[in-house]
Design a protein around this motif. Sequence first.
Motif, PDB file in Angstrom:
ATOM      1  N   UNK A  95     116.003  93.756 -92.867  1.00 13.42           N
ATOM      2  CA  UNK A  95     114.649  93.476 -92.359  1.00 13.42           C
ATOM      3  C   UNK A  95     113.649  94.593 -92.669  1.00 13.42           C
ATOM      4  N   UNK A  96     113.940  95.864 -92.404  1.00 15.60           N
ATOM      5  CA  UNK A  96     112.933  96.897 -92.686  1.00 15.60           C
ATOM      6  C   UNK A  96     112.507  96.937 -94.158  1.00 15.60           C
ATOM      7  N   UNK A  97     113.444  96.714 -95.056  1.00 12.55           N
ATOM      8  CA  UNK A  97     113.120  96.716 -96.484  1.00 12.55           C
ATOM      9  C   UNK A  97     112.229  95.532 -96.834  1.00 12.55           C
ATOM     10  N   UNK A  98     112.542  94.364 -96.293  1.00 11.60           N
ATOM     11  CA  UNK A  98     111.727  93.180 -96.558  1.00 11.60           C
ATOM     12  C   UNK A  98     110.309  93.383 -96.039  1.00 11.60           C
ATOM     13  N   UNK A  99     110.175  93.955 -94.869  1.00 10.80           N
ATOM     14  CA  UNK A  99     108.837  94.150 -94.290  1.00 10.80           C
ATOM     15  C   UNK A  99     107.971  95.076 -95.136  1.00 10.80           C
ATOM     16  N   UNK A 100     108.589  95.878 -95.989  1.00  7.05           N
ATOM     17  CA  UNK A 100     107.850  96.767 -96.890  1.00  7.05           C
ATOM     18  C   UNK A 100     107.465  96.087 -98.200  1.00  7.05           C
ATOM     19  N   UNK A 101     107.960  94.880 -98.434  1.00 10.07           N
ATOM     20  CA  UNK A 101     107.660  94.173 -99.681  1.00 10.07           C
ATOM     21  C   UNK A 101     106.172  93.830 -99.750  1.00 10.07           C
ATOM     22  N   UNK A 102     105.657  93.858-100.975  1.00  9.20           N
ATOM     23  CA  UNK A 102     104.264  93.462-101.206  1.00  9.20           C
ATOM     24  C   UNK A 102     104.082  92.006-100.774  1.00  9.20           C
ATOM     25  N   UNK A 103     103.085  91.765 -99.941  1.00  6.49           N
ATOM     26  CA  UNK A 103     102.768  90.404 -99.524  1.00  6.49           C
ATOM     27  C   UNK A 103     103.458  89.931 -98.266  1.00  6.49           C
ATOM     28  N   UNK A 104     104.346  90.736 -97.706  1.00  3.64           N
ATOM     29  CA  UNK A 104     105.030  90.343 -96.471  1.00  3.64           C
ATOM     30  C   UNK A 104     104.105  90.606 -95.285  1.00  3.64           C
ATOM     31  N   UNK A 105     103.860  89.560 -94.514  1.00  2.12           N
ATOM     32  CA  UNK A 105     103.035  89.672 -93.322  1.00  2.12           C
ATOM     33  C   UNK A 105     103.909  89.723 -92.072  1.00  2.12           C
TER      34      UNK A 105
END
Length: 99
Positions: free
Chosen positions: A26-36
């Motif tokens: 989850x923390x890595x995904x939340x850092x992805x470009x475009x993740x709200x």
Amino acid sequence: MIHVLAFITAHPGKRTQLLELFQAVVPTVREEHGCIEYGVVVDVPGADPAFGPDTYVVVEKWENLEALKAHSVAPHMKSFGAAAGALIAKRAVHVLQPA
């Protein structure tokens, strides 16, 4: 904005193990470009209707479809898929937009 609801059902008794793998990414995904927004929800005990003890729902919001597509092929998601695949009994992913 793109909304995603992913209904994930683990093999019986494997939801906790699957959620541990999910929470780690989850923390890595939340850092992805475009993740709200990116998180997981489970049934409220005693609420009706219930998905059951083996199911969880991933709630996602993305800026656009391109960001969602990039997310789906990101290396950390491929690793998650490889680690989690044997724990998943079924899944249903719904990609939605505001009406």
